[in-house]
Design a protein around this motif. Sequence first.
Motif, PDB file in Angstrom:
ATOM      1  N   THR A 252      25.875  39.938   1.711  1.00  0.00           N
ATOM      2  CA  THR A 252      25.933  40.703   0.469  1.00  0.00           C
ATOM      3  C   THR A 252      27.205  41.544   0.476  1.00  0.00           C
ATOM      4  O   THR A 252      27.783  41.818   1.542  1.00  0.00           O
ATOM      5  N   ARG A 253      27.634  41.954  -0.693  1.00  0.00           N
ATOM      6  CA  ARG A 253      28.875  42.722  -0.813  1.00  0.00           C
ATOM      7  C   ARG A 253      28.755  44.057  -0.068  1.00  0.00           C
ATOM      8  O   ARG A 253      27.892  44.875  -0.357  1.00  0.00           O
ATOM      9  N   GLY A 254      29.635  44.238   0.917  1.00  0.00           N
ATOM     10  CA  GLY A 254      29.652  45.493   1.657  1.00  0.00           C
ATOM     11  C   GLY A 254      28.411  45.728   2.493  1.00  0.00           C
ATOM     12  O   GLY A 254      28.166  46.843   2.955  1.00  0.00           O
ATOM     13  N   GLY A 257      22.231  46.321  -0.200  1.00  0.00           N
ATOM     14  CA  GLY A 257      21.062  45.560  -0.624  1.00  0.00           C
ATOM     15  C   GLY A 257      21.415  44.561  -1.710  1.00  0.00           C
ATOM     16  O   GLY A 257      22.482  44.621  -2.324  1.00  0.00           O
ATOM     17  N   GLY A 258      20.515  43.629  -1.956  1.00  0.00           N
ATOM     18  CA  GLY A 258      20.768  42.597  -2.943  1.00  0.00           C
ATOM     19  C   GLY A 258      20.975  43.154  -4.337  1.00  0.00           C
ATOM     20  O   GLY A 258      20.526  44.260  -4.648  1.00  0.00           O
ATOM     21  N   PRO A 259      21.654  42.394  -5.195  1.00  0.00           N
ATOM     22  CA  PRO A 259      21.998  42.889  -6.528  1.00  0.00           C
ATOM     23  C   PRO A 259      20.841  42.895  -7.521  1.00  0.00           C
ATOM     24  O   PRO A 259      20.950  43.480  -8.589  1.00  0.00           O
TER      25      PRO A 259
END
Length: 620
Positions: A252-254, A257-259
């Motif tokens: 995941t980005r950075g 938690g999930g988007p």
Amino acid sequence: MPIPFTTHGRVPALLLLLCWFPVMFAGCRGAEKTSSCVQCHKGIEDVSKSHGECVSCHGGKPREMDKKKAHQGIFGISSPEYIGRWENGCAPCHRYQFERMKSNLMYTAAGMIRNIQLTWEGEDGNRYTAHGEKQYDAEGMPISPKPVANLNNLSGELYRKFCARCHVGAQTSGVYAASHGSGCAACHFPWNDAGTYEGGDKTMRGKGGHSASHALSALPDTRTCSRCHNRSGRIALSYQGLYDGNNGLVPTRGGEGGPEMASGARNLVHIAPDVHFSAGMECIDCHTSRDVMGDSYSYRNMYLQTETACEDCHGSATRPPRYREIARENDEALRESKSYKIQMRPGMKMILTAKGRSYSNVFFRDNQVWVLGKRSGKLHRSKVITGTPEHTIAGHGRLECYACHSRTSVQCYGCHTKYDKTVAGRDFIKGADTPGAFSETEDYRTPYPFPLALNQRGRISPVTPGCQTFVTVVEADGRNSRTEYVSRFKGRQQLRFAPFYSHNTGKRAIGCAECHGNPAFLGFGQHVVEGNAIRGTLICERSDGKPLDGFLTLENGRVKAFSAITRENARPLNGGEIKRALSVNLCLPCHVRANDPIYRKGLDYRALDDTLHRRLLSDR
């Protein structure tokens, strides 16, 4: 003007019919001048063009202007799970659907109750359902199951206090993204994430425990299905390309938690969606009304009620899809397609389901199979795979389509269930708080790789822990009567796996080397290979010799099963099957194409000893 009577003192039948029609088919707005309902509920949406005055569905007294008097006799406001609400409101006009719904597994929960009982206690010879109404089995014989309220053991408590909060016999509200109505309304009156009304009626706007709109949805969309099918097997999430749990396995980005957010404050990350979802197909485009609402017969497991299969539209390796022409004016396909963007017509060749019944939206035309999107009106051409090299490989005759074409299959390992009698919990069937509350934790969840075994049809399919429970029971005095207990199954203490279709299908099959070269796909879990042994690396805390994420071990060249595959006639692959599967890995470096002649017949493993293969192998 006086009503004319006949010589027999009866109102002429035609006149009665003419008087009845406006009442039956006037929408809520049509009754606005005379009904006190719409005087208070101004701006409320019409249910549909065919639904009558408010009282025909809700009851009450539409001529009373006082709120308390007008609400007298309203169906089920205080107890929305009460089946009388549907019987009084929906069944008078929809008896055919209502009677089917009463035997539907989503309402009876017969399969869920049975499988919990099998997992936790073993069967006691009785058949239980959520409500215990008389039903008919698949042979048409009457049966009288007992209500689950009478199941006075741990599995009965688990269903009533843990599972029953979500199923269609009860309304669920106040749960973000999972709130829904009960009975017919669970599917046909879509809710929003907050479970609040957001329509044009100012007296109801923003109030919880209500559908988002008063307008009926004849064809439920994928979001409606997702409100219930987002836990356990998570099939609605997988279908849409969403995954929850152990987010460290999916970048995941950075590292955040999930988007996406789901019920239970779960973070969802994006994975590859199902190929059908990517094409714009919704759940109801594959699943028939008999899959979803039942067919009037009572089944013991979901796989018996479900009538759809991949082969229906795509054919099998040896047989193309079957079809039947519409020849009767009351054909089911004609009736059901009235709500579709495109209606079926007499003479059309309708594709048959696995049970030999006609689909109402899948047909054969111009030598092609076409699937109509029921809500979208979009036509999807279904590729028929009959006779293609990839699907006629010798030895693959027992494979389910989704054994190769599943991209992922969510598996939850190490489900620790605690039942604490020092705390009160809500019994959703009895409608009371009683001593004992459930809580759950899990050790590990993964979408891939997934193990394969023989399912109830004797075919090789993915399996998932079902249900892999370690049970702790805290008695009223605080003493543990069970601690991390694994229940008995088929005469011995063992964990269980169950056949499963994840609804995360891809056009491209997983590689041959996955099944034939990776023992995890055969049931060994995460592992290391040491000579003629395969040792698990994710070890079960209750037994240091058994992997938590597998059900097979290999010691001194001998395969042993230590966990069971549930469902009738299901089992793990045996030693001979395992060895044959792994032996194919020797051929794959050179024979990589499905149309290779060696795959048209059973492999001769002794061929590796001939001059050609000895020379090739020595060169490598």
